[in-house]
Design an enzyme around this catalytic site. Structure first.
Site, short mmCIF file in Angstrom:
data_model
loop_
_atom_site.label_atom_id
_atom_site.label_comp_id
_atom_site.label_asym_id
_atom_site.label_seq_id
_atom_site.Cartn_x
_atom_site.Cartn_y
_atom_site.Cartn_z
N HIS A 134 -3.04 6.56 4.39
CA HIS A 134 -1.60 6.68 4.67
C HIS A 134 -1.12 8.04 4.17
O HIS A 134 -1.44 8.45 3.06
CB HIS A 134 -0.80 5.61 3.89
N CYS A 144 0.81 -1.22 0.00
CA CYS A 144 0.00 0.00 0.00
C CYS A 144 0.85 1.28 0.00
O CYS A 144 0.60 2.20 -0.78
CB CYS A 144 -0.94 0.02 1.20
#
Lengths: 349, 349
Positions: free
Chosen positions: B251, B131
């Site tokens: 994130h 990710c």
């Protein structure tokens, strides 16, 4: 020989840092003959505790500093600009925890572990650096002295208490509201006086202090400029990205450095930091030992870990640096400056 | 011409990413003729929703993949290692969201905006990158193509949902306990299977995944190695420090880059990113506009802002890159790979 004690004033005595100043003066047994807690008009009349005694906070005015030998300021830049020169006029030495005088070239900017000797040049006011700068230079100075330092690049993970007690309340209130599926209404963070406010709970906000024309925030420029000034090296390359997190107390920093010297090993750096004053090495990946904000809160030292070689540059190293932003980042460093002044015979002359 | 639809299996259909895969296949109208939700024995029998229909999850076994054309895996590395080759044997193309095959040199590691053409080399399995890698390479590829890329240094601010639904629960439970002055008992984060567990609420933990012998975590090594592989440049210098935060989804990354070309301006980079597929530029310091995890959560794009020149290196730039780690960081990228496979005529042959 030191005197039995000094007449000390704390300006901003009811604030988060001021409170820590009182506690730290008491805990480290700084020789205080009398303690005068000062504040804005708004907070005057409040009570604060010092050595078990309840003291009434008075409004800070120029005349408050008659007979004061040492004044610790932490009540915002405008208060320092107005009153610190008045305190000096009346014979006090000022240790100022705001950004008002930090970059003034006639005013020493001091972290005792790094540049204590700069105190000798003072002309009445000594500036206490920004919290995020202090912990970084404490960690880097032993490395700079041993191996030279060419470059510093830092990304910060900063606690809300750096923005004051109201910011801490805002974070916890937002947390509670989000857990209860209630609406939140950000009013303070990221910057109290700025136009827009954003959620801090369960978020990471890349703005601390106001933006400058060059796209950097003032907090980032503080880290860049103050580091060069404290280390007396204008050619030192410093870059910073400053980010506010939902952490109450304890700033963390992801720091990359390039040293001047060839062939330096991680072990050498670890050994060096282990022996350095004011630093606790917490670095054992096998045991998952590394600094954490929740561990550092309430402690005096700067904690360093995760030291490892850059995989491309043999002179490059990465590390993780954590400290209590209200203590080493503010109140403790101010009180340490007071101790250094005393040790160097600069106080109460 | 594409067929009316493909026979698709989702392995790990009850997990956080698996759920997003089902939603994304439906939302982006991937041509699905039949959808087979698979899982571990433990979750078999549960129901999942797809296009308004309730489907019963079945235990994944080698024979589950008979007649399957496309299998999206997100059930952990060991499941992928055991079953992905079985799926390929039975004629399926596998898009695998675990780290099991990412660094296998015969297996393409694909972010469609960056290296879609690598799909042509596939031998049955295609790996979906980590990710934190995906969002970074999406942001950097337009810059690399236009100006060359020499160096990347990233410090991450990663959400707990990257560690699964249990980690999200742990974060919120700890928050609640701390607000109520109750004891907390960390059991999952930072790494489910590791020896020690630390508080994640109101903290920043510099460990994601297990430590390697070289002092880096596996997450950091994933970012370093995967970036070089996706960009087909072994000489690219990549460094990473990965940190887990009390953020549910999204994130954030503080990224420093050095380009090859001289004289590149911030404006040129902004203009480039603004025109690039999959990127939303959010960069206006005067208006306090920058990417935030809470804004990016639930959205498909990678958000980039705070782009500014390094103050020492004219080829150096800093930026802030944010994306939904479950969408672009996982499920969405897998579904985009499926679309690319179809576009290139590689599916259902």
């Amino acid at each position: 020989m030191s005197k039995l004690g000094y007449r000390v004033a704390v300006v901003g005595a009811t604030g988060a840092v001021g409170q820590q100043m009182l506690k730290t003066l008491e805990r480290l047994e700084f020789p205080v003959a009398s303690l005068l807690p000062l504040s804005s008009k708004r907070s005057a009349g409040k009570k604060v505790l010092f050595k078990g005694e309840e003291l009434t906070v008075q409004e800070a005015t120029p005349d408050s500093f008659e007979n004061i030998e040492l004044a610790l300021f932490s009540a915002g830049g405008s208060v320092s600009k107005a009153l610190a020169p008045e305190a000096v006029k009346r014979g006090a030495i000022v240790v100022d925890n705001t950004s008002a005088f930090r970059m003034d070239e006639n005013i020493p900017l001091v972290v005792p572990e790094v540049n204590e000797q700069d105190l000798k040049e003072h002309q009445g006011i000594i500036a206490n650096p920004n919290c995020s700068t202090i912990q970084m230079v404490v960690a880097l100075e032993p490395i700079r002295k041993a191996f030279g330092l060419k470059r510093v690049m830092v990304s910060t993970y900063q606690a809300v208490s750096g923005a004051g007690a109201e910011a801490v309340d805002e974070m916890y209130n937002q947390s509670r509201q989000i857990l209860n599926n209630e609406e939140i209404n950000p009013e303070i963070l990221p910057v109290g006086g700025d136009k827009k406010h954003y959620q801090i709970a369960y978020n990471a906000v890349p703005q601390i202090d106001l933006f400058q024309e060059n796209g950097y925030t003032f907090e980032e420029m503080k880290m860049i400029n103050e580091t060069k000034k404290i280390m007396h090296d204008d050619s030192l390359q410093v870059a910073a990205t400053c980010v506010r997190l939902p952490v109450e107390t304890g700033h963390s920093e992801s720091v990359y450095i390039e040293v001047e010297q060839d062939g330096v090993s991680v072990e050498e750096i670890k050994n060096l930091l282990q022996e350095s004053q004011g630093i606790t090495l917490q670095d054992d990946p096998k045991e998952q030992l590394y600094p954490l904000a929740t561990d550092a809160a309430g402690k005096d030292d700067v904690f360093v870990g995760r030291i490892r070689h850059d995989l491309d540059n043999t002179k490059g190293f990465h590390m993780w640096v954590v400290a209590d932003n209200l203590l080493k980042g503010a109140a403790l460093n101010s009180v340490q400056i007071a101790f250094s002044l005393e040790k160097l015979g600069l106080l109460g002359k």
